[in-house]
Design a protein around this motif. Structure first.
Motif, PDB file in Angstrom:
ATOM      1  N   LYS A 212      -0.776  42.800  17.836  1.00  0.00           N
ATOM      2  CA  LYS A 212      -2.005  42.537  17.083  1.00  0.00           C
ATOM      3  C   LYS A 212      -2.838  43.790  16.832  1.00  0.00           C
ATOM      4  CE  LYS A 212      -2.683  37.738  18.429  1.00  0.00           C
ATOM      5  NZ  LYS A 212      -3.609  36.784  19.044  1.00  0.00           N
ATOM      6  N   SER A 213      -2.470  44.916  17.426  1.00  0.00           N
ATOM      7  CA  SER A 213      -3.269  46.136  17.269  1.00  0.00           C
ATOM      8  C   SER A 213      -3.090  46.723  15.878  1.00  0.00           C
ATOM      9  CB  SER A 213      -2.865  47.164  18.331  1.00  0.00           C
ATOM     10  OG  SER A 213      -1.617  47.723  18.009  1.00  0.00           O
ATOM     11  N   SER A 214      -3.913  47.709  15.579  1.00  0.00           N
ATOM     12  CA  SER A 214      -3.863  48.351  14.267  1.00  0.00           C
ATOM     13  C   SER A 214      -2.960  49.584  14.276  1.00  0.00           C
ATOM     14  CB  SER A 214      -5.271  48.746  13.844  1.00  0.00           C
ATOM     15  OG  SER A 214      -5.822  49.660  14.772  1.00  0.00           O
TER      16      SER A 214
ATOM     17  N   ALA B 212       4.705  53.026  16.341  1.00  0.00           N
ATOM     18  CA  ALA B 212       3.965  53.065  17.604  1.00  0.00           C
ATOM     19  C   ALA B 212       4.061  51.721  18.325  1.00  0.00           C
ATOM     20  CB  ALA B 212       2.504  53.436  17.348  1.00  0.00           C
ATOM     21  N   LYS B 213       3.961  50.632  17.568  1.00  0.00           N
ATOM     22  CA  LYS B 213       4.091  49.300  18.174  1.00  0.00           C
ATOM     23  C   LYS B 213       5.460  49.126  18.801  1.00  0.00           C
ATOM     24  CE  LYS B 213       0.922  46.869  15.111  1.00  0.00           C
ATOM     25  NZ  LYS B 213       0.773  45.775  14.146  1.00  0.00           N
ATOM     26  N   LEU B 214       6.498  49.540  18.072  1.00  0.00           N
ATOM     27  CA  LEU B 214       7.853  49.419  18.578  1.00  0.00           C
ATOM     28  C   LEU B 214       8.036  50.225  19.861  1.00  0.00           C
ATOM     29  CD1 LEU B 214      10.798  48.454  18.193  1.00  0.00           C
ATOM     30  CD2 LEU B 214      11.171  50.566  16.911  1.00  0.00           C
TER      31      LEU B 214
ATOM     32  N   VAL C  81       0.656  52.801  31.843  1.00  0.00           N
ATOM     33  CA  VAL C  81       0.418  53.775  30.754  1.00  0.00           C
ATOM     34  C   VAL C  81      -0.245  53.081  29.576  1.00  0.00           C
ATOM     35  CG1 VAL C  81       1.566  55.307  29.110  1.00  0.00           C
ATOM     36  CG2 VAL C  81       2.275  55.296  31.498  1.00  0.00           C
ATOM     37  N   TRP C  82       0.188  51.844  29.272  1.00  0.00           N
ATOM     38  CA  TRP C  82      -0.419  51.118  28.155  1.00  0.00           C
ATOM     39  C   TRP C  82      -1.905  50.848  28.422  1.00  0.00           C
ATOM     40  CZ3 TRP C  82      -2.480  46.112  27.933  1.00  0.00           C
ATOM     41  CH2 TRP C  82      -2.835  45.682  26.658  1.00  0.00           C
ATOM     42  N   PHE C  83      -2.246  50.455  29.664  1.00  0.00           N
ATOM     43  CA  PHE C  83      -3.654  50.233  30.004  1.00  0.00           C
ATOM     44  C   PHE C  83      -4.471  51.505  29.819  1.00  0.00           C
ATOM     45  CE2 PHE C  83      -2.682  46.372  32.743  1.00  0.00           C
ATOM     46  CZ  PHE C  83      -3.380  45.512  31.928  1.00  0.00           C
ATOM     47  N   LEU C  84      -3.898  52.658  30.149  1.00  0.00           N
ATOM     48  CA  LEU C  84      -4.644  53.913  30.061  1.00  0.00           C
ATOM     49  C   LEU C  84      -4.672  54.508  28.654  1.00  0.00           C
ATOM     50  CD1 LEU C  84      -3.362  55.616  33.342  1.00  0.00           C
ATOM     51  CD2 LEU C  84      -5.554  54.485  32.962  1.00  0.00           C
ATOM     52  N   PHE C  85      -3.547  54.471  27.946  1.00  0.00           N
ATOM     53  CA  PHE C  85      -3.436  55.204  26.680  1.00  0.00           C
ATOM     54  C   PHE C  85      -3.068  54.345  25.482  1.00  0.00           C
ATOM     55  CE2 PHE C  85      -2.120  58.153  30.089  1.00  0.00           C
ATOM     56  CZ  PHE C  85      -3.168  59.053  29.999  1.00  0.00           C
ATOM     57  N   GLY C  86      -2.897  53.054  25.665  1.00  0.00           N
ATOM     58  CA  GLY C  86      -2.409  52.187  24.604  1.00  0.00           C
ATOM     59  C   GLY C  86      -3.388  52.019  23.459  1.00  0.00           C
ATOM     60  N   PRO C  87      -2.918  51.421  22.372  1.00  0.00           N
ATOM     61  CA  PRO C  87      -3.789  51.218  21.203  1.00  0.00           C
ATOM     62  C   PRO C  87      -4.929  50.288  21.547  1.00  0.00           C
ATOM     63  CG  PRO C  87      -1.693  50.073  20.925  1.00  0.00           C
ATOM     64  CD  PRO C  87      -1.576  50.884  22.159  1.00  0.00           C
TER      65      PRO C  87
END
Length: 59
Positions: A26-28, A33-35, A51-57
């Protein structure tokens, strides 16, 4: 009793990873990047989620 606790924790972990994947979709962010984020979450569940919590979209 240990099997039930492990199963419950595994179910909670699965729900968290699925929630993160839905947030990525659902991110922009761009399609590539989503893949890459989804692959990171699926291939490296613990590290990928941190890593997603820290740097994710965001958003």
């Amino acid at each position: 009793m240990g099997i039930e606790v492990g199963g419950l924790l595994g179910l909670i972990w699965l729900i968290i990873v699925i929630w993160a994947i839905v947030k990525v979709v659902k991110s922009s962010a761009s399609g590539l990047a989503k893949l890459l984020w989804i692959l990171a979450l699926l291939l490296f569940p613990l590290v990928g989620l941190i890593v997603w919590f820290l740097f994710g979209p965001k958003g």
